[in-house]
Design a protein around this motif. Structure first.
Motif, mmCIF file in Angstrom:
data_model
loop_
_atom_site.group_PDB
_atom_site.id
_atom_site.type_symbol
_atom_site.label_atom_id
_atom_site.label_comp_id
_atom_site.label_asym_id
_atom_site.label_seq_id
_atom_site.Cartn_x
_atom_site.Cartn_y
_atom_site.Cartn_z
ATOM 1 N N ARG A 1 44.144 26.118 34.152
ATOM 2 C CA ARG A 1 43.677 26.495 35.707
ATOM 3 C C ARG A 1 43.371 27.694 34.804
ATOM 4 O O ARG A 1 43.609 28.684 34.181
ATOM 5 N N ILE A 2 42.154 27.891 35.166
ATOM 6 C CA ILE A 2 40.825 29.050 34.968
ATOM 7 C C ILE A 2 40.451 29.916 36.216
ATOM 8 O O ILE A 2 39.986 29.406 37.348
ATOM 9 N N VAL A 3 39.312 31.120 35.748
ATOM 10 C CA VAL A 3 38.523 31.378 36.808
ATOM 11 C C VAL A 3 37.417 31.752 36.201
ATOM 12 O O VAL A 3 36.950 31.754 34.565
ATOM 13 N N ASP A 4 36.293 31.652 36.513
ATOM 14 C CA ASP A 4 35.261 32.466 36.196
ATOM 15 C C ASP A 4 34.911 33.067 35.648
ATOM 16 O O ASP A 4 35.602 35.197 37.052
ATOM 17 N N VAL A 5 34.408 34.047 35.245
ATOM 18 C CA VAL A 5 33.978 35.906 35.024
ATOM 19 C C VAL A 5 32.503 36.094 34.898
ATOM 20 O O VAL A 5 32.148 35.402 33.870
#
Length: 383
Positions: free
Chosen positions: A18-22
């Protein structure tokens, strides 16, 4: 230069897909000719002033679709920069203290509230779920009251217990009480966390390994950092991350060089003369005690008399960040370092492809550009 590189410690970042957008936000905050000695030392002749900007970070998390078939999007703002009208938007005793910097020649400008920057970039404030203060200093708190009351405020350990409900009810508070009132304020605690990353206690913020809050004491009450996973790979070995260092350090000269990241023998620094520049030039201006190795020791440390509330803890946090910084999978940023602003893509652009774009390699030694005056002085002295 000895350049005896140390073996990297294990950071032990948990696996996740899982990732986040930064998105890196230019908060429009600038300080020119600020008081460098308040933050780092020893002061090097020819490099006596601090020139910084201000970053905030928009973190977007998308949860997989549930039974309803809809994805859940959460937006979190990590650090808010200072309020635009800071002389009236922070308590008078604090504003007077900051104004003394201007008396000593500093130029402080803030063009917009971060809320205005977001709206200008097409983000509706009611789509923000939470605001996170890395700590309660004037140039990080912004104006929570400009956001809808539905937006939660998340603060580090002891912030609420020490400063609530705010000024003037609490004369020690660095923020007005109307910034706290009318919204949910949550105070983080690391006491129950059994997760440690790179020697720092961690909280898995979204419970899926995409974004971690890290305990980073020393600079201020409740000071925290964060680690965002920006890309994933099949076996996890090539995942990429952005480390948000807040005020754990202010310039790369407090991180580098070190035993993981030695000073190169030749360095290319845009606008610096000569270029490429021999690393030996910087060794000559290094303020090390006799017998130290300037190729393996940061140029600056947090001095005994500084803004840090616990110098020993603050220095220990920097030593931990050095290991993150030496890991090629991790781009380490802080709130203020402006030497490589031209390297980054800022809001509304995403920063997730930083590794593919080579930001780390381009930015790593940019802080040395601020030493031009010091290097020029050594040539003048020799002449």
């Amino acid at each position: 230069m000895h350049n005896s590189k140390s073996e990297m410690p294990l950071l032990e970042i948990p696996r996740s897909n899982r990732i986040v957008d930064v998105k890196i936000i230019d908060t429009t905050f600038r300080i020119k000719d600020g008081p460098l000695a308040d933050f780092m030392g020893p002061v090097i002749e020819g490099q006596e002033k601090l020139n910084v900007g201000g970053f905030g970070y928009l973190i977007t998390h998308i949860s997989p679709s549930s039974g309803s078939g809809k994805e859940t999007v959460q937006k979190v703002l990590f650090d808010l920069g200072p309020p635009k009208n800071w002389k009236s938007d922070i308590p008078e005793p604090l504003a007077k203290r900051i104004s003394t910097w201007e008396d000593d020649g500093a130029v402080i400008t803030v063009e917009k509230h971060i809320s205005e920057v977001l709206e200008d970039g097409g983000i509706k404030l009611n789509t923000i779920d939470s605001l996170i203060w890395s700590h309660a200093h004037w140039d990080h708190m912004g104006r929570p009251s400009l956001f809808p009351s539905s937006v939660n405020l998340i603060v580090g350990p002891s912030i609420s217990s020490k400063f609530a409900p705010g000024y003037p009810e609490n004369p020690d508070a660095p923020f007005f009480s109307h910034e706290f009132s009318g919204r949910e304020v949550s105070e983080l605690s690391f006491e129950s966390s059994n997760l440690t990353i790179g020697g720092m206690k961690a909280i898995d913020f979204f419970n899926d390994g995409s974004f971690y809050i890290l305990d980073a004491p020393g600079h201020a009450v409740g000071h925290i950092n964060a680690l965002a996973r920006t890309t994933t790979s099949q076996d996890g070995s090539n995942d990429s991350f952005i480390f948000l260092g807040a005020d754990s350090y202010h310039l790369g000269s407090q991180l580098r060089p070190n035993t993981y990241t030695p000073l190169p023998s030749s360095i290319e620094i845009p606008s610096f003369l000569p270029c490429p520049c021999p690393g030996e030039l910087f060794e000559r201006i290094h303020p090390l005690p006799v017998g130290g190795d300037p190729s393996l020791t940061p140029f600056h440390i947090i001095p005994e008399k500084s803004v840090a509330i616990n110098v020993e803890d603050a220095r220990e946090v920097i030593s931990k960040i050095q290991a993150f910084d030496a890991d090629e999978r991790i781009l380490v940023l802080n709130a203020h370092e402006w030497n490589y602003y031209d390297v980054l893509d800022v809001f509304p652009e995403s920063a997730n492809e930083w590794k593919k774009k080579g930001w780390k390699e381009k930015a790593r030694w940019r802080f040395l550009g601020g030493f031009q005056g010091a290097v020029d002085l050594t040539f003048t002295d020799r002449a």
